[in-house]
Design a protein around this motif. Structure first.
Motif, PDB file in Angstrom:
ATOM      1  N   UNK A  69       0.864  -1.178   0.000  1.00 18.53           N
ATOM      2  CA  UNK A  69       0.000   0.000   0.000  1.00 18.53           C
ATOM      3  C   UNK A  69       0.905   1.234   0.000  1.00 18.53           C
ATOM      4  N   UNK A  70       0.962   1.913  -1.148  1.00 19.09           N
ATOM      5  CA  UNK A  70       1.853   3.063  -1.279  1.00 19.09           C
ATOM      6  C   UNK A  70       1.473   4.192  -0.323  1.00 19.09           C
ATOM      7  N   UNK A  71       0.164   4.457  -0.221  1.00 21.71           N
ATOM      8  CA  UNK A  71      -0.290   5.567   0.631  1.00 21.71           C
ATOM      9  C   UNK A  71       0.009   5.314   2.103  1.00 21.71           C
ATOM     10  N   UNK A  72      -0.221   4.060   2.540  1.00 19.43           N
ATOM     11  CA  UNK A  72      -0.003   3.726   3.954  1.00 19.43           C
ATOM     12  C   UNK A  72       1.443   3.324   4.235  1.00 19.43           C
ATOM     13  N   UNK A  73       2.260   3.187   3.165  1.00 21.46           N
ATOM     14  CA  UNK A  73       3.658   2.752   3.290  1.00 21.46           C
ATOM     15  C   UNK A  73       3.751   1.432   4.067  1.00 21.46           C
ATOM     16  N   UNK A  74       2.943   0.469   3.625  1.00 21.37           N
ATOM     17  CA  UNK A  74       2.858  -0.816   4.323  1.00 21.37           C
ATOM     18  C   UNK A  74       2.850  -1.959   3.311  1.00 21.37           C
TER      19      UNK A  74
END
Length: 346
Positions: free
Chosen positions: A41-46
């Motif tokens: 998840x790019x937005x959550x950096x996960x």
């Protein structure tokens, strides 16, 4: 078909700048043998990975992500540890913690009775660290907050010091009485026999004052090692048990008409002297610990850095290698570094 033994792990990932970065991570991790699903998840950096632990270890994922040029940030926390008594304890704790998955760095300080641990929470948490140390005979306590001074930890140390002092006073007083009676007791009118009086004085010292040595020795034997507690417990028990047999069952060990000697004075004096050393050591450790804490409090909590041409004030925990830190006259230097420009007196 996906095995029921599959595990899922979620890893924080830093350094991604676009959607193609997340795609590269998904492709690299997804190609590993034993990985069934890899989503980033790019937005959550996960990054979330579903895998078969029988085919691949979870420790490999952070390494593969780092090879791509991204960062899997670890957590650095300081935990109080109970049960350490010497340098060999420090070595055992460091070795045990370093062998755990997800732990990248361990530093143990005997003086402050604390362990500084850098680890990945996704691979191991506090309970895992605590369980590993419990199996080695030590007790890990939750990390205390920066603001927690004075804390429960300080109160615990004070309580232990008071208890140790009481045991020292009691054993010291009993030791003096036992020594006097051992040397002069035959000429003193006593309500009980001399050996029985010595037994009554030595018993509480042996099991109340010396109880901590028995607990330490038993704990060491359970986990496959011997330390100073084992030596003290064995030495004092030999003198105490022989003297007890000589007091109540003297006919078993008497040779002809010879007098059977007792050695209660040996056991109580050893315990008293070792407790004196432990009390002095604990007092010195507490003083050293307080001095270290005061030095740590002198470190500033924020630093002024230059980023993208602007000066901003951030927490020192947010500093990264390569930051330019501005230190104005009269300010404290927050971190180690090289001087690029300017001059002053420190």
């Amino acid at each position: 078909m996906i095995s029921k033994t599959n595990e899922t792990i979620a890893l924080p990932v830093k350094g991604m700048s676009c959607a193609s970065c997340s795609a590269r991570i998904e492709k690299k991790v997804g190609e590993l043998d034993g990985v069934y699903l890899a989503k980033v998840n790019f937005a959550a950096e996960m990054a979330t990975v579903e895998f078969d632990p029988e085919k691949i270890s979870a420790e490999q994922f952070p390494e593969e992500i780092k090879k791509l040029g991204f960062e899997v940030p670890s957590v650095h926390e300081t935990f109080p540890i109970e049960g350490m008594t010497c340098a060999s304890c420090v070595s055992r704790v460091e070795k045990k913690l370093s062998s755990l998955p997800g732990v990248s760095d361990v530093k143990v300080n005997l003086a402050t009775e604390q362990a500084s641990i850098e680890y990945l929470p996704a691979l191991i948490g506090f309970n895992g660290l605590k369980e590993a140390l419990s199996n080695a005979g030590y007790h890990l306590r939750p990390a205390k907050s920066e603001e927690g001074l004075p804390s429960d930890e300080e109160n615990r140390h004070l309580k232990e010091l008071v208890t140790l002092k009481l045991k020292l006073i009691f054993s010291g007083f009993a030791s003096i009485l036992v020594m006097v009676l051992s040397m002069k007791g035959e000429g003193i009118a006593l309500p009980l026999s001399l050996n029985l009086m010595l037994f009554l004085l030595a018993t509480p010292v042996q099991f109340y004052c010396g109880g901590q040595f028995y607990r330490g020795a038993i704990n060491g034997i359970r986990h496959g090692y011997a330390d100073m507690n084992t030596l003290i417990a064995v030495g004092t028990s030999a003198a105490y048990l022989y003297s007890t047999v000589a007091t109540f069952l003297s006919s078993w060990i008497r040779i002809a008409d010879e007098k059977v000697e007792v050695y209660f004075d040996t056991s109580v004096m050893i315990i008293a002297l070792v407790l004196l050393g432990r009390w002095m050591e604990s007092s010195a450790k507490r003083s050293a610990s307080n001095a270290i804490k005061k030095l740590m409090q002198l470190q500033p909590r924020t630093a002024t850095v230059e980023r993208q041409g602007e000066e901003i004030e951030i927490s020192i925990a947010e500093l990264i290698e390569g930051d330019r830190v501005w230190v104005r006259p009269g300010e404290q230097i927050p971190v180690d570094g090289k001087i690029f420009e300017g001059n002053s007196s420190i």
